[in-house]
Design an enzyme around this catalytic site. Structure first.
Site, PDB file in Angstrom:
ATOM      1  N   HIS A  97      -2.986   0.018  -2.884  1.00 16.34           N
ATOM      2  CA  HIS A  97      -2.762   1.022  -2.219  1.00 16.34           C
ATOM      3  C   HIS A  97      -3.762   1.357  -1.115  1.00 16.34           C
ATOM      4  O   HIS A  97      -4.809   1.722  -1.537  1.00 16.34           O
ATOM      5  CB  HIS A  97      -2.647   2.138  -3.219  1.00 16.34           C
ATOM      6  CG  HIS A  97      -2.011   3.558  -2.872  1.00 16.34           C
ATOM      7  ND1 HIS A  97      -2.657   4.761  -3.146  1.00 16.34           N
ATOM      8  CD2 HIS A  97      -1.267   4.041  -1.689  1.00 16.34           C
ATOM      9  CE1 HIS A  97      -2.286   5.776  -2.300  1.00 16.34           C
ATOM     10  NE2 HIS A  97      -1.544   5.150  -1.358  1.00 16.34           N
ATOM     11  N   ARG A  98      -3.485   1.528  -0.001  1.00 15.15           N
ATOM     12  CA  ARG A  98      -4.456   1.813   1.110  1.00 15.15           C
ATOM     13  C   ARG A  98      -5.504   0.672   1.131  1.00 15.15           C
ATOM     14  O   ARG A  98      -6.649   0.897   1.543  1.00 15.15           O
ATOM     15  CB  ARG A  98      -5.004   3.021   1.211  1.00 15.15           C
ATOM     16  CG  ARG A  98      -3.879   4.268   1.314  1.00 15.15           C
ATOM     17  CD  ARG A  98      -4.446   5.687   1.554  1.00 15.15           C
ATOM     18  NE  ARG A  98      -3.421   6.471   0.921  1.00 15.15           N
ATOM     19  CZ  ARG A  98      -3.525   7.767   1.175  1.00 15.15           C
ATOM     20  NH1 ARG A  98      -4.926   8.487   1.289  1.00 15.15           N
ATOM     21  NH2 ARG A  98      -2.541   8.646   0.536  1.00 15.15           N
ATOM     22  N   HIS A 142      -3.716   7.002   7.390  1.00 15.06           N
ATOM     23  CA  HIS A 142      -2.857   7.782   6.611  1.00 15.06           C
ATOM     24  C   HIS A 142      -2.488   9.222   7.071  1.00 15.06           C
ATOM     25  O   HIS A 142      -1.587   9.732   7.497  1.00 15.06           O
ATOM     26  CB  HIS A 142      -3.473   8.014   4.912  1.00 15.06           C
ATOM     27  CG  HIS A 142      -2.494   8.981   4.286  1.00 15.06           C
ATOM     28  ND1 HIS A 142      -2.713  10.141   3.992  1.00 15.06           N
ATOM     29  CD2 HIS A 142      -1.582   8.509   3.272  1.00 15.06           C
ATOM     30  CE1 HIS A 142      -1.700  10.672   3.389  1.00 15.06           C
ATOM     31  NE2 HIS A 142      -1.031   9.626   3.108  1.00 15.06           N
ATOM     32  N   GLU A 201      -0.543  -1.939   0.583  1.00 20.47           N
ATOM     33  CA  GLU A 201       0.553  -0.639   1.130  1.00 20.47           C
ATOM     34  C   GLU A 201      -0.501   0.071   1.966  1.00 20.47           C
ATOM     35  O   GLU A 201      -1.565   0.421   1.685  1.00 20.47           O
ATOM     36  CB  GLU A 201       0.649   0.035  -0.259  1.00 20.47           C
ATOM     37  CG  GLU A 201       1.538   1.025  -0.182  1.00 20.47           C
ATOM     38  CD  GLU A 201       1.069   2.521   0.621  1.00 20.47           C
ATOM     39  OE1 GLU A 201       1.705   3.427   1.537  1.00 20.47           O
ATOM     40  OE2 GLU A 201      -0.176   2.797   0.605  1.00 20.47           O
TER      41      GLU A 201
END
Length: 309
Positions: A51-52, A93, A78
């Protein structure tokens, strides 16, 4: 609005008329509506994505994070993208740069050159309360094109963050498609958005060449129809559902729901999975994609699968 609040809003609106029978399941959920699974999902399951890049242990969306995920042998990342002032997609983001960098203001008010001068490791704090990556050469903002070029063997699950009614939102899907085509990455990129409008735009532009995830609205519709016995009326468009594990105490991880998605060839995936026990449980239920903030846990889980063969 946070992702959690968006889920709350969308599921609340979608479930108003169904709350009394939310968990009623009957035989009418059997359906003949199936779709082809895109090549993006043709690799060995399960996929473990950082995630990120693995934001719990490295500055999010930076080379530091992505390199760390590669070192732990994860399958992909991701990520999120935003459109810059000079109409380039950067891996980022938030709508503003304030939270993660030493800069301030909207992403859309800055050029790529300006954004690359920022320190994207400035605010990252480790478990000891220290800032080990301030000023690091690899704590810089990347363009999406750079990400594709730097990691040609990694799957990339990318979320279009700009709102569809903004100028940036109208341009971003086209820019995304151009970056993917220019890097011959059609089979290793999954494009998603919380906004159905963005998914629809990208679907029209890409014409089936790239895997596309479901919006919150689409996931809510599928979840509610399944749990009210109307699953046979659901006509899937998205290639995958990527979900949190629960909404206001209502679990989204029932084995029956996951199996129903698999029958429809909607690849089930969950994010925020930061426990190896939870990874094991979801995988056994039939989940294909697990997104974690902790690449080290992803590696441990994969090792356990190998040991149990």
């Amino acid at each position: 609005m946070t992702n959690k609040k968006r889920w709350a809003l969308n599921l609340s609106l979608a479930s108003v008329s169904f709350l009394g029978s939310l968990f009623f399941i009957n035989k009418s959920n059997k359906t003949e509506h199936t779709k082809e699974i895109p090549k993006f999902f043709s690799g060995q399951a399960p996929y473990i994505f950082a995630h990120r890049g693995g934001m719990a242990v490295r500055p999010e969306q930076t080379q530091l994070a992505f390199d760390n995920a590669v070192a732990y042998n994860l399958d992909g990342f991701e990520t999120d993208v935003r459109l810059t002032k000079d109409e380039k997609l950067i891996v980022f983001h938030d709508a503003t740069v304030d939270r993660t960098t030493n800069g301030s203001g909207k992403v859309s008010d800055h050029s790529v050159a300006e954004l690359k001068r920022l320190d994207a490791g400035y605010h990252f704090k480790d478990i000891n309360g220290l800032f080990p990556y301030r000023g690091h050469n690899e704590a810089k903002i990347l363009t999406f094109d750079e990400l594709l070029k730097m990691y040609p063997n990694m799957y990339i699950n990318v979320d279009l963050k700009d709102a569809p009614d903004s100028y940036e939102g109208t341009v971003a899907p086209t820019k995304m498609y151009e970056d993917i085509i220019n890097n011959d990455a059609q089979d290793r990129v999954l494009v998603t958005s919380f906004y159905k409008e963005q998914n629809d735009r990208f679907r029209k532009i890409s014409n089936g060449q790239v895997a596309i995830g479901a919006s919150q609205k689409e996931v809510a519709e599928g979840f509610i129809k399944f749990n009210t016995g109307l699953g046979n009326t659901y006509q899937p468009v998205a290639d995958t559902f990527q979900m949190p594990t629960q909404f206001k105490g209502i679990p989204l991880t029932s084995k029956r729901f996951i199996q129903w998605l698999n029958v429809l060839n909607i690849v089930p995936g969950f994010y925020g999975i930061n426990s190896t026990d939870l990874m094991v449980d979801l995988y056994r239920k039939g989940v294909h994609t697990l997104v974690t903030d902790r690449p080290d846990l992803g590696q441990q889980f994969k090792a356990s699968l190998q040991n149990n063969k």
